[in-house]
Write an enzyme that holds these catalytic residues in place. Structure first.
Site, PDB file in Angstrom:
ATOM      1  N   CYS A  64       0.814  -1.225   0.000  1.00  0.00           N
ATOM      2  CA  CYS A  64       0.000   0.000   0.000  1.00  0.00           C
ATOM      3  C   CYS A  64       0.846   1.273   0.000  1.00  0.00           C
ATOM      4  O   CYS A  64       0.323   2.356  -0.227  1.00  0.00           O
ATOM      5  CB  CYS A  64      -0.967   0.002   1.184  1.00  0.00           C
ATOM      6  SG  CYS A  64      -0.187   0.249   2.794  1.00  0.00           S
ATOM      7  N   HIS A 101      -1.727  11.447  15.357  1.00  0.00           N
ATOM      8  CA  HIS A 101      -2.347  10.739  14.238  1.00  0.00           C
ATOM      9  C   HIS A 101      -1.304   9.762  13.718  1.00  0.00           C
ATOM     10  O   HIS A 101      -0.173  10.143  13.410  1.00  0.00           O
ATOM     11  CB  HIS A 101      -2.756  11.717  13.140  1.00  0.00           C
ATOM     12  CG  HIS A 101      -3.189  11.040  11.882  1.00  0.00           C
ATOM     13  ND1 HIS A 101      -4.395  10.395  11.773  1.00  0.00           N
ATOM     14  CD2 HIS A 101      -2.563  10.889  10.685  1.00  0.00           C
ATOM     15  CE1 HIS A 101      -4.498   9.881  10.551  1.00  0.00           C
ATOM     16  NE2 HIS A 101      -3.394  10.169   9.877  1.00  0.00           N
ATOM     17  N   HIS A 104      -4.467   4.718   9.582  1.00  0.00           N
ATOM     18  CA  HIS A 104      -5.802   4.125   9.582  1.00  0.00           C
ATOM     19  C   HIS A 104      -5.694   2.609   9.663  1.00  0.00           C
ATOM     20  O   HIS A 104      -4.645   2.041   9.360  1.00  0.00           O
ATOM     21  CB  HIS A 104      -6.568   4.517   8.314  1.00  0.00           C
ATOM     22  CG  HIS A 104      -6.906   5.971   8.271  1.00  0.00           C
ATOM     23  ND1 HIS A 104      -6.022   6.925   7.802  1.00  0.00           N
ATOM     24  CD2 HIS A 104      -8.010   6.642   8.669  1.00  0.00           C
ATOM     25  CE1 HIS A 104      -6.588   8.125   7.909  1.00  0.00           C
ATOM     26  NE2 HIS A 104      -7.789   7.984   8.423  1.00  0.00           N
ATOM     27  N   ASP A 108      -8.419  -5.517   5.569  1.00  0.00           N
ATOM     28  CA  ASP A 108      -7.897  -6.274   4.430  1.00  0.00           C
ATOM     29  C   ASP A 108      -6.481  -6.803   4.666  1.00  0.00           C
ATOM     30  O   ASP A 108      -5.717  -7.002   3.735  1.00  0.00           O
ATOM     31  CB  ASP A 108      -7.941  -5.434   3.148  1.00  0.00           C
ATOM     32  CG  ASP A 108      -7.102  -4.166   3.246  1.00  0.00           C
ATOM     33  OD1 ASP A 108      -6.458  -3.924   4.293  1.00  0.00           O
ATOM     34  OD2 ASP A 108      -7.083  -3.405   2.262  1.00  0.00           O
ATOM     35  N   ARG A 117      -5.179  -4.557   8.778  1.00  0.00           N
ATOM     36  CA  ARG A 117      -3.987  -3.872   8.260  1.00  0.00           C
ATOM     37  C   ARG A 117      -3.935  -2.488   8.881  1.00  0.00           C
ATOM     38  O   ARG A 117      -4.714  -1.611   8.539  1.00  0.00           O
ATOM     39  CB  ARG A 117      -4.033  -3.756   6.734  1.00  0.00           C
ATOM     40  CG  ARG A 117      -2.897  -2.887   6.170  1.00  0.00           C
ATOM     41  CD  ARG A 117      -2.880  -2.893   4.637  1.00  0.00           C
ATOM     42  NE  ARG A 117      -4.138  -2.477   4.055  1.00  0.00           N
ATOM     43  CZ  ARG A 117      -4.414  -1.241   3.608  1.00  0.00           C
ATOM     44  NH1 ARG A 117      -3.522  -0.273   3.690  1.00  0.00           N
ATOM     45  NH2 ARG A 117      -5.592  -0.982   3.074  1.00  0.00           N
ATOM     46  N   CYS A 119      -2.301   0.652   8.727  1.00  0.00           N
ATOM     47  CA  CYS A 119      -1.555   1.386   7.713  1.00  0.00           C
ATOM     48  C   CYS A 119      -1.051   2.667   8.386  1.00  0.00           C
ATOM     49  O   CYS A 119      -1.833   3.576   8.665  1.00  0.00           O
ATOM     50  CB  CYS A 119      -2.510   1.685   6.555  1.00  0.00           C
ATOM     51  SG  CYS A 119      -1.757   2.491   5.163  1.00  0.00           S
TER      52      CYS A 119
END
Length: 149
Positions: A64, A101, A104, A108, A117, A119
Site C-alpha cells: 500500500c 495521528h 488508519h 484487508d 492492516r 496502515c
C-alpha cells in the site's frame, strides 16, 4: 508504568513533516516513509510520547506504500476513531498518550493473522532496534520481537 505523554518539547522537536502528520492528521506520500522498507527487529514507538505501538514481528508487506502491521503491540496505546474526512468513512488510528495521528486501520490484512492492516505513517513513528530496547526502557516487549537472525 513509564510516563508516556505529549510535551511541548517533544512537539517542538518534530520535523515539519512529523508535525503535519501527527499534529494535523496529515498523510505522507505513499512509498516515501523512512520506515516503509525497514526489516530490522525491534519496536515502533510514538514519535511524540514514546509509547510502544507496533512490533517488527507484526509488520508485513502490504504493497500500500506505508508501513503495515497486523496488530498493535499494546492495544491500550492505540485508539480507533471514526474518520469521515475526504468523502470516505475510515477508522483513524491515534496514540493514546501522545494523541498523535498514526494512520488508519483496514479489514484487508492477512486473514491468518487476524485480517487487519494497520496502515501507519513512518513520520509518526520512531524505530527502536531490538539491541537498544532494554537500554531505552522497552525490555518488557522483547518477547514480542523476533530473534536477530
Amino acid at each position: 508504568m513509564p510516563d508516556y505523554r505529549k510535551t511541548p518539547e517533544a512537539v517542538a522537536a518534530l520535523t515539519s513533516e512529523q508535525y503535519r502528520v501527527t499534529q494535523e492528521s496529515g498523510t505522507e506520500r505513499p512509498g516515501t516513509g523512512a520506515l516503509l522498507n525497514n526489516k530490522e527487529p525491534g519496536i515502533y514507538v510514538d514519535i511524540v510520547s514514546g509509547e510502544p505501538l507496533f512490533a517488527s514481528s507484526d509488520k508485513f508487506e502490504s504493497g500500500c506504500g506505508w508501513p503495515s502491521f497486523t496488530k498493535p503491540i499494546e492495544p491500550a496505546h492505540v485508539e480507533e476513531l471514526k474518520d469521515t474526512s475526504h468523502g470516505m468513512t475510515r477508522i483513524e488510528v491515534r496514540s493514546k498518550f501522545g494523541d498523535s495521528h498514526l494512520g488508519h486501520v483496514f479489514p484487508d490484512g492477512p486473514m491468518d493473522r487476524g485480517g487487519l492492516r494497520y496502515c501507519i505513517n513512518s513520520a509518526s513513528l520512531r524505530f527502536v532496534h531490538r539491541d537498544q530496547m532494554e537500554a531505552q526502557g522497552y525490555g518488557a516487549y522483547l518477547d514480542q520481537v523476533e530473534d536477530i537472525r
